[in-house]
Scaffold this motif. Sequence first.
Motif, PDB file in Angstrom:
ATOM      1  N   HIS A   1       0.803  -1.217   0.000  1.00  0.00           N
ATOM      2  CA  HIS A   1       0.000   0.000   0.000  1.00  0.00           C
ATOM      3  C   HIS A   1       0.839   1.272   0.000  1.00  0.00           C
ATOM      4  N   GLN A   2       0.198   2.327  -0.476  1.00  0.00           N
ATOM      5  CA  GLN A   2       0.737   3.684  -0.445  1.00  0.00           C
ATOM      6  C   GLN A   2      -0.455   4.631  -0.453  1.00  0.00           C
ATOM      7  N   LEU A   3      -0.391   5.698   0.334  1.00  0.00           N
ATOM      8  CA  LEU A   3      -1.461   6.684   0.387  1.00  0.00           C
ATOM      9  C   LEU A   3      -0.938   8.034  -0.063  1.00  0.00           C
ATOM     10  N   VAL A   4      -1.683   8.650  -0.995  1.00  0.00           N
ATOM     11  CA  VAL A   4      -1.285   9.910  -1.616  1.00  0.00           C
ATOM     12  C   VAL A   4      -2.431  10.898  -1.497  1.00  0.00           C
ATOM     13  N   ASN A   5      -2.116  12.108  -1.108  1.00  0.00           N
ATOM     14  CA  ASN A   5      -3.109  13.179  -1.070  1.00  0.00           C
ATOM     15  C   ASN A   5      -3.014  13.952  -2.375  1.00  0.00           C
ATOM     16  N   ASP A   6      -3.916  13.648  -3.308  1.00  0.00           N
ATOM     17  CA  ASP A   6      -3.914  14.353  -4.584  1.00  0.00           C
ATOM     18  C   ASP A   6      -4.976  15.452  -4.609  1.00  0.00           C
ATOM     19  N   GLY A   7      -5.532  15.775  -3.440  1.00  0.00           N
ATOM     20  CA  GLY A   7      -6.531  16.839  -3.338  1.00  0.00           C
ATOM     21  C   GLY A   7      -5.882  18.191  -3.100  1.00  0.00           C
ATOM     22  N   GLU A   8      -6.724  19.163  -2.756  1.00  0.00           N
ATOM     23  CA  GLU A   8      -6.246  20.535  -2.537  1.00  0.00           C
ATOM     24  C   GLU A   8      -6.110  20.882  -1.057  1.00  0.00           C
ATOM     25  N   ALA A   9      -6.693  20.056  -0.179  1.00  0.00           N
ATOM     26  CA  ALA A   9      -6.647  20.321   1.259  1.00  0.00           C
ATOM     27  C   ALA A   9      -5.806  19.254   1.959  1.00  0.00           C
ATOM     28  N   THR A  10      -5.291  19.603   3.121  1.00  0.00           N
ATOM     29  CA  THR A  10      -4.544  18.645   3.933  1.00  0.00           C
ATOM     30  C   THR A  10      -5.469  17.503   4.346  1.00  0.00           C
ATOM     31  N   ALA A  11      -4.954  16.286   4.312  1.00  0.00           N
ATOM     32  CA  ALA A  11      -5.719  15.102   4.720  1.00  0.00           C
ATOM     33  C   ALA A  11      -5.140  14.559   6.020  1.00  0.00           C
ATOM     34  N   ARG A  12      -6.000  13.893   6.788  1.00  0.00           N
ATOM     35  CA  ARG A  12      -5.568  13.234   8.017  1.00  0.00           C
ATOM     36  C   ARG A  12      -6.066  11.799   8.026  1.00  0.00           C
ATOM     37  N   MET A  13      -5.217  10.911   8.525  1.00  0.00           N
ATOM     38  CA  MET A  13      -5.621   9.514   8.664  1.00  0.00           C
ATOM     39  C   MET A  13      -5.035   8.960   9.950  1.00  0.00           C
TER      40      MET A  13
END
Length: 160
Positions: A98-110
């Motif tokens: 697995h790999q997680l990428v934030n391709d959006g415009e806002a900061t993501a949290r997990m």
Amino acid sequence: MNSLMTNIYQPVFDEPRKHPGFTAGRARIGRQAGTRELGASLWEIPAGQAAYPYHYHLAEEELIVVLAGRLRLRTAKGWRRLEEGDVVSFPVGEQGGHQLVNDGEATARMLAVSTQRPDVVVYPDSGKLGAFERRPEGGGLYKLFRLDDEVDYWEGERAP
């Protein structure tokens, strides 16, 4: 009762990562709260960044909960979208890559929860292997190797 405590709304990011394309904040909230056999990390991933390279574990099972934002998840089966509230697990072995990428415009949290035991991690894209001790208090063995440097079992050994 354990007297240690932390707060996911006011995290202490104790493992910042600052590498182009892989800039993220990691708060090891399990360690901060005093867990010994359970890992829990709060990740904050800025727009356009990945939390970490594509990898899989040979001893550690993981569970991810998307708390805020949207992420793209890469697995052995390809890419898919994760939304707020989505929960996904990664079993031990290649099928858990697995790999997680934030391709959006806002900061993501997990929130990432995992078994906390010594582990071997494979990084297929870069041809590396990691050996990690995973001590509850931090520290211990933390080594990365290129798979191309493989040697024979008897390399460098001499009979007694």
